[in-house]
Design an enzyme around this catalytic site. Structure first.
Site, PDB file in Angstrom:
ATOM      1  N   ASN A 111       0.873  -1.171   0.000  1.00  0.00           N
ATOM      2  CA  ASN A 111       0.000   0.000   0.000  1.00  0.00           C
ATOM      3  C   ASN A 111       0.906   1.215   0.000  1.00  0.00           C
ATOM      4  O   ASN A 111       1.442   1.617   1.027  1.00  0.00           O
ATOM      5  CB  ASN A 111      -0.897  -0.016   1.238  1.00  0.00           C
ATOM      6  N   GLU A 115      -8.162  -5.493   4.392  1.00  0.00           N
ATOM      7  CA  GLU A 115      -7.999  -5.135   2.979  1.00  0.00           C
ATOM      8  C   GLU A 115      -6.771  -5.791   2.363  1.00  0.00           C
ATOM      9  O   GLU A 115      -6.787  -6.202   1.211  1.00  0.00           O
ATOM     10  CB  GLU A 115      -7.927  -3.605   2.848  1.00  0.00           C
ATOM     11  N   ARG A 154      -2.315  -2.036  -3.796  1.00  0.00           N
ATOM     12  CA  ARG A 154      -3.557  -1.286  -3.633  1.00  0.00           C
ATOM     13  C   ARG A 154      -3.476  -0.050  -4.536  1.00  0.00           C
ATOM     14  O   ARG A 154      -2.495   0.696  -4.474  1.00  0.00           O
ATOM     15  CB  ARG A 154      -3.709  -0.849  -2.185  1.00  0.00           C
ATOM     16  N   ARG A 211     -13.596  14.697   7.721  1.00  0.00           N
ATOM     17  CA  ARG A 211     -14.288  15.076   6.474  1.00  0.00           C
ATOM     18  C   ARG A 211     -15.755  15.337   6.748  1.00  0.00           C
ATOM     19  O   ARG A 211     -16.383  14.637   7.543  1.00  0.00           O
ATOM     20  CB  ARG A 211     -14.169  13.964   5.430  1.00  0.00           C
ATOM     21  N   HIS A 247     -13.248   2.498  -0.609  1.00  0.00           N
ATOM     22  CA  HIS A 247     -13.255   1.412   0.391  1.00  0.00           C
ATOM     23  C   HIS A 247     -13.800   0.113  -0.205  1.00  0.00           C
ATOM     24  O   HIS A 247     -14.259  -0.776   0.529  1.00  0.00           O
ATOM     25  CB  HIS A 247     -14.152   1.746   1.610  1.00  0.00           C
TER      26      HIS A 247
END
Ligand code: ADP
Length: 351
Positions: free
Chosen positions: A7, A337, A64, A214, A153
């Site tokens: 990642n 993930e 990723r 956010r 996601h």
């Protein structure tokens, strides 16, 4: 087969080495401060060189990649077409795709001949129908600028959906699910017969739920209004919406749910308000997605808050399914993930 999952972010590389198909985690780590002043890692290449010194025996790499745009609805073996596609999507994910690409390029140099696979955060959501992904904006913005809902996601939503299918002993294509990924970034997905049919994040990961920092959904007219009133340029406004809003902005305390829980429990009103807003927005989306799906087999919680905060889960679920004849299952499934990327890499390479 040893599969290295990478990642690669703008200044860091997180990695995990899996033995597949046993799914045994052999090693994991992180290299930080890449490219920063005084760092011993000038670029991704020098960071990866250190990782690969330790991670010999790598037989395949899974990367990723944040944005696959409309070109990728599943993982892909890296070739010149794929690299071109990732570069093209850098226009819509300028912070992420170039960093992801640096990791791929460095691996190509350091591991010549080793197969590399890219797994996109957006791919799972490519099944969302047009009426759910087109915004109420002039249509040529979609045609010319590719402005539409992409969703993010995806790897996490797909992973927990697959795990639910395994736990419930029912094929994924027979399951209707609502998956809530509640971490620092938060998103919620409606899954119909195993496929994503709507998700709360949009063109960027800013839309939808109220998150750590956010804002999630706001009246779009507010953006120009605030810019005008506060004399902000686009960069400053972007920073406020992404870094100074959400739980942090509302509470004025922190984006960390643990701290907000603590403050709310001793009577801090703004911390309590932030928690109430967080929960309310999730419930609103669940209500909408229940209508989208018609029937629901399970509501799934995952990621930092979803996995660990029982009080938030309880508030979200309060009175939710009272009118349901057959009550949906409520499940907590830890996301993984990296393992999903290793699984998808292994599956593609075995083909
Ligand atoms: P990221 O999106 O950065 O991967 P995480 O999935 O780790 O973030 O989620 C971060 C959020 O989860 C924070 O608000 C944090 O307070 C909460 N969280 C993480 N671990 C725990 C825990 N063990 N108990 C309660 N809350 C937790």
């Amino acid at each position: 087969m040893k599969i290295l999952v990478i990642n690669s972010g703008s200044s860091s590389i997180k990695y995990k080495l899996f033995d597949m198909p046993s799914e045994l985690l052999v090693k994991k780590g992180v290299i930080e401060h890449i490219g920063e002043d005084g760092s011993k890692f000038k670029n991704h290449y020098s960071g990866l060189k250190i990782i690969l010194q330790e991670a010999e025996l790598v037989e395949a790499v899974g990367h990723r990649v944040v944005h696959g745009g409309e070109d990728f609805n599943k993982p892909a073996l890296v070739d010149s077409r794929v690299i071109k596609g990732i570069k093209k999507c850098a226009a819509i994910a300028p912070l992420h795709n170039p960093a992801n690409l640096s990791g791929i390029m460095a691996c190509q140099k350091l591991l010549p001949g080793v197969k590399q696979v890219v797994v996109f955060d957006t791919a799972f959501h490519q099944s969302i129908p047009e009426f759910a992904f087109i915004y109420g904006l002039p249509y040529d913005y979609y045609q010319k600028l590719r402005v539409r809902k992409y969703g993010f996601h995806g790897t996490s939503h797909e992973y927990v959906a697959e795990e639910a299918s395994r736990i419930l002993k029912k094929p994924l294509n027979k399951l209707n699910l609502i998956t809530c990924h509640l971490g620092n970034g938060c998103s919620i997905t409606a899954i119909k017969q195993g496929k994503s049919v709507d998700t709360s994040m949009g063109y960027t990961p800013l839309e939808g739920l109220v998150m750590g920092t956010r804002c999630g959904d706001v009246d779009p007219a507010l953006i120009t209004h605030i810019m005008h009133k506060k004399k902000l340029d686009t960069k400053q406004m972007d920073r406020i919406l992404n870094k100074e809003s959400g739980l942090k902005g509302i509470s004025g305390i922190s984006n960390d749910m643990r701290l907000l829980d603590e403050k709310a429990s001793v009577g801090n009103k703004r911390a309590k308000l932030a928690l109430d807003i967080f929960v309310y927005r999730i419930r609103k989306y669940i209500g909408a997605y229940l209508t989208v799906l018609g029937e629901l087999d399970a509501l799934i919680f995952t990621a930092g808050i979803g996995e660990n905060n029982a009080a938030i889960r309880e508030s979200v679920c309060q009175g939710l399914f009272t009118c349901f004849k057959k009550k949906p299952r409520i499940m907590v499934i830890p996301t993984n993930e990296e393992l999903m990327i290793a699984r998808q890499t292994y599956k593609l390479i075995k083909k």
